[in-house]
Motif scaffolding. Sequence first.
Motif, PDB file in Angstrom:
ATOM      1  N   LEU A 120      42.284  42.272  17.110  1.00  0.00           N
ATOM      2  CA  LEU A 120      41.907  41.404  18.213  1.00  0.00           C
ATOM      3  C   LEU A 120      41.754  42.227  19.473  1.00  0.00           C
ATOM      4  O   LEU A 120      42.536  43.143  19.724  1.00  0.00           O
ATOM      5  CB  LEU A 120      42.969  40.316  18.442  1.00  0.00           C
ATOM      6  CG  LEU A 120      43.151  39.296  17.324  1.00  0.00           C
ATOM      7  CD1 LEU A 120      44.332  38.389  17.620  1.00  0.00           C
ATOM      8  CD2 LEU A 120      41.897  38.478  17.110  1.00  0.00           C
ATOM      9  N   LEU A 121      40.772  41.910  20.281  1.00  0.00           N
ATOM     10  CA  LEU A 121      40.532  42.573  21.552  1.00  0.00           C
ATOM     11  C   LEU A 121      40.734  41.537  22.651  1.00  0.00           C
ATOM     12  O   LEU A 121      40.094  40.475  22.625  1.00  0.00           O
ATOM     13  CB  LEU A 121      39.109  43.134  21.600  1.00  0.00           C
ATOM     14  CG  LEU A 121      38.670  43.767  22.909  1.00  0.00           C
ATOM     15  CD1 LEU A 121      39.506  45.006  23.209  1.00  0.00           C
ATOM     16  CD2 LEU A 121      37.201  44.115  22.852  1.00  0.00           C
ATOM     17  N   VAL A 122      41.612  41.830  23.605  1.00  0.00           N
ATOM     18  CA  VAL A 122      41.914  40.905  24.693  1.00  0.00           C
ATOM     19  C   VAL A 122      41.254  41.420  25.961  1.00  0.00           C
ATOM     20  O   VAL A 122      41.462  42.567  26.355  1.00  0.00           O
ATOM     21  CB  VAL A 122      43.443  40.790  24.904  1.00  0.00           C
ATOM     22  CG1 VAL A 122      43.754  39.829  26.039  1.00  0.00           C
ATOM     23  CG2 VAL A 122      44.134  40.361  23.617  1.00  0.00           C
ATOM     24  N   LYS A 123      40.452  40.562  26.596  1.00  0.00           N
ATOM     25  CA  LYS A 123      39.781  40.926  27.849  1.00  0.00           C
ATOM     26  C   LYS A 123      40.183  39.942  28.928  1.00  0.00           C
ATOM     27  O   LYS A 123      40.006  38.730  28.779  1.00  0.00           O
ATOM     28  CB  LYS A 123      38.259  40.893  27.684  1.00  0.00           C
ATOM     29  CG  LYS A 123      37.731  41.992  26.816  1.00  0.00           C
ATOM     30  CD  LYS A 123      36.220  42.015  26.852  1.00  0.00           C
ATOM     31  CE  LYS A 123      35.694  43.186  26.047  1.00  0.00           C
ATOM     32  NZ  LYS A 123      34.242  43.299  26.159  1.00  0.00           N
ATOM     33  N   GLN A 124      40.736  40.485  30.023  1.00  0.00           N
ATOM     34  CA  GLN A 124      41.098  39.643  31.152  1.00  0.00           C
ATOM     35  C   GLN A 124      39.830  39.257  31.907  1.00  0.00           C
ATOM     36  O   GLN A 124      38.956  40.079  32.139  1.00  0.00           O
ATOM     37  CB  GLN A 124      42.052  40.381  32.086  1.00  0.00           C
ATOM     38  CG  GLN A 124      42.525  39.535  33.239  1.00  0.00           C
ATOM     39  CD  GLN A 124      43.572  40.244  34.092  1.00  0.00           C
ATOM     40  OE1 GLN A 124      44.142  41.247  33.688  1.00  0.00           O
ATOM     41  NE2 GLN A 124      43.814  39.709  35.264  1.00  0.00           N
ATOM     42  N   LYS A 125      39.740  37.980  32.271  1.00  0.00           N
ATOM     43  CA  LYS A 125      38.564  37.517  33.010  1.00  0.00           C
ATOM     44  C   LYS A 125      38.619  38.041  34.446  1.00  0.00           C
ATOM     45  O   LYS A 125      39.684  38.121  35.056  1.00  0.00           O
ATOM     46  CB  LYS A 125      38.500  35.996  33.019  1.00  0.00           C
ATOM     47  CG  LYS A 125      38.072  35.427  31.701  1.00  0.00           C
ATOM     48  CD  LYS A 125      37.652  33.989  31.859  1.00  0.00           C
ATOM     49  CE  LYS A 125      36.962  33.537  30.604  1.00  0.00           C
ATOM     50  NZ  LYS A 125      36.299  32.276  30.778  1.00  0.00           N
ATOM     51  N   PHE A 126      37.457  38.378  34.971  1.00  0.00           N
ATOM     52  CA  PHE A 126      37.316  38.868  36.332  1.00  0.00           C
ATOM     53  C   PHE A 126      37.478  37.705  37.311  1.00  0.00           C
ATOM     54  O   PHE A 126      36.846  36.657  37.149  1.00  0.00           O
ATOM     55  CB  PHE A 126      35.941  39.521  36.497  1.00  0.00           C
ATOM     56  CG  PHE A 126      35.650  39.984  37.889  1.00  0.00           C
ATOM     57  CD1 PHE A 126      36.295  41.095  38.419  1.00  0.00           C
ATOM     58  CD2 PHE A 126      34.743  39.305  38.679  1.00  0.00           C
ATOM     59  CE1 PHE A 126      36.028  41.523  39.703  1.00  0.00           C
ATOM     60  CE2 PHE A 126      34.462  39.718  39.964  1.00  0.00           C
ATOM     61  CZ  PHE A 126      35.112  40.828  40.481  1.00  0.00           C
ATOM     62  N   GLU A 127      38.317  37.881  38.315  1.00  0.00           N
ATOM     63  CA  GLU A 127      38.535  36.872  39.350  1.00  0.00           C
ATOM     64  C   GLU A 127      38.014  37.418  40.674  1.00  0.00           C
ATOM     65  O   GLU A 127      38.664  38.261  41.311  1.00  0.00           O
ATOM     66  CB  GLU A 127      40.020  36.525  39.459  1.00  0.00           C
ATOM     67  CG  GLU A 127      40.605  35.876  38.222  1.00  0.00           C
ATOM     68  CD  GLU A 127      40.072  34.477  37.974  1.00  0.00           C
ATOM     69  OE1 GLU A 127      39.560  33.838  38.919  1.00  0.00           O
ATOM     70  OE2 GLU A 127      40.157  34.020  36.823  1.00  0.00           O
ATOM     71  N   PRO A 128      36.832  36.980  41.143  1.00  0.00           N
ATOM     72  CA  PRO A 128      36.220  37.534  42.361  1.00  0.00           C
ATOM     73  C   PRO A 128      37.092  37.422  43.604  1.00  0.00           C
ATOM     74  O   PRO A 128      37.176  38.366  44.390  1.00  0.00           O
ATOM     75  CB  PRO A 128      34.933  36.711  42.525  1.00  0.00           C
ATOM     76  CG  PRO A 128      34.686  36.078  41.217  1.00  0.00           C
ATOM     77  CD  PRO A 128      35.995  35.955  40.516  1.00  0.00           C
ATOM     78  N   LEU A 129      37.765  36.286  43.801  1.00  0.00           N
ATOM     79  CA  LEU A 129      38.605  36.110  44.986  1.00  0.00           C
ATOM     80  C   LEU A 129      39.749  37.125  44.998  1.00  0.00           C
ATOM     81  O   LEU A 129      40.052  37.729  46.026  1.00  0.00           O
ATOM     82  CB  LEU A 129      39.156  34.680  45.049  1.00  0.00           C
ATOM     83  CG  LEU A 129      40.097  34.375  46.211  1.00  0.00           C
ATOM     84  CD1 LEU A 129      39.370  34.545  47.553  1.00  0.00           C
ATOM     85  CD2 LEU A 129      40.641  32.961  46.092  1.00  0.00           C
ATOM     86  N   GLU A 130      40.357  37.325  43.850  1.00  0.00           N
ATOM     87  CA  GLU A 130      41.455  38.287  43.733  1.00  0.00           C
ATOM     88  C   GLU A 130      40.957  39.703  44.006  1.00  0.00           C
ATOM     89  O   GLU A 130      41.593  40.480  44.733  1.00  0.00           O
ATOM     90  CB  GLU A 130      42.071  38.188  42.338  1.00  0.00           C
ATOM     91  CG  GLU A 130      43.353  38.957  42.168  1.00  0.00           C
ATOM     92  CD  GLU A 130      44.046  38.646  40.851  1.00  0.00           C
ATOM     93  OE1 GLU A 130      45.144  39.195  40.655  1.00  0.00           O
ATOM     94  OE2 GLU A 130      43.522  37.878  40.021  1.00  0.00           O
ATOM     95  N   ALA A 131      39.804  40.057  43.460  1.00  0.00           N
ATOM     96  CA  ALA A 131      39.227  41.385  43.675  1.00  0.00           C
ATOM     97  C   ALA A 131      38.873  41.602  45.142  1.00  0.00           C
ATOM     98  O   ALA A 131      39.145  42.667  45.706  1.00  0.00           O
ATOM     99  CB  ALA A 131      38.002  41.573  42.797  1.00  0.00           C
ATOM    100  N   LEU A 132      38.294  40.586  45.779  1.00  0.00           N
ATOM    101  CA  LEU A 132      37.928  40.691  47.189  1.00  0.00           C
ATOM    102  C   LEU A 132      39.167  40.859  48.063  1.00  0.00           C
ATOM    103  O   LEU A 132      39.200  41.722  48.949  1.00  0.00           O
ATOM    104  CB  LEU A 132      37.137  39.455  47.631  1.00  0.00           C
ATOM    105  CG  LEU A 132      36.728  39.418  49.101  1.00  0.00           C
ATOM    106  CD1 LEU A 132      35.787  40.573  49.416  1.00  0.00           C
ATOM    107  CD2 LEU A 132      36.086  38.082  49.444  1.00  0.00           C
ATOM    108  N   ALA A 133      40.198  40.069  47.815  1.00  0.00           N
ATOM    109  CA  ALA A 133      41.436  40.171  48.600  1.00  0.00           C
ATOM    110  C   ALA A 133      42.061  41.553  48.448  1.00  0.00           C
ATOM    111  O   ALA A 133      42.528  42.144  49.432  1.00  0.00           O
ATOM    112  CB  ALA A 133      42.421  39.085  48.173  1.00  0.00           C
ATOM    113  N   ASN A 134      42.059  42.088  47.239  1.00  0.00           N
ATOM    114  CA  ASN A 134      42.624  43.426  47.024  1.00  0.00           C
ATOM    115  C   ASN A 134      41.782  44.509  47.689  1.00  0.00           C
ATOM    116  O   ASN A 134      42.320  45.473  48.242  1.00  0.00           O
ATOM    117  CB  ASN A 134      42.781  43.706  45.528  1.00  0.00           C
ATOM    118  CG  ASN A 134      43.995  43.028  44.962  1.00  0.00           C
ATOM    119  OD1 ASN A 134      45.057  43.028  45.561  1.00  0.00           O
ATOM    120  ND2 ASN A 134      43.835  42.420  43.809  1.00  0.00           N
TER     121      ASN A 134
END
Length: 186
Positions: A11-25
Amino acid sequence: MAEALTETEKLLVKQKFEPLEALANAVANALDLDALGALGETANKYDVYTDDGGEKFKVIEKSEYLCRVCCAPNHALQLHVFNPQEDSKNASMIFDRPCKCGQCCACCDICKQEMTIMDGNSTEIGHVYQPFLGGGFSPTLQVMDRKGDDEPVATIKANAVCCIAGLFCDHTFEIEDASGQNIGKI
């Protein structure tokens, strides 16, 4: 759910991209204000795929915002696992992890990582916990049929030296059954 796992080798687990979280960081890093990055913190979502690329599960984290920000990476959370082929609205499995200190030696209950595994009806089907001292420098988790059992049905152990709290932990974990036979990897 068990059938879905037995017919899959990897199984391959991929975390979904969260634009708001990326922008804040990104803003927090640009301003050199790390605490500002927490403003965009969101509960994680994952897609789980088979080794041939087919979608197998969707996983959604449920956790409190302040707990995620103040207690990461050891915050309390529930992971709701959905099997889109069977039922996309009701979880087929739930993983429930309480908040733990996690950054120390696992010598007392508040420091030992643990997780309860439940079916979609919230009936306990397993329990994972960190034994006393957590395996030392090679982190170990024991899988039990239920909380309070004395004998593990499986053991998960890092095949390298690392810290179970998530620091410097990009390693393969070997899974052994109760007899010590290797049955898988994470």
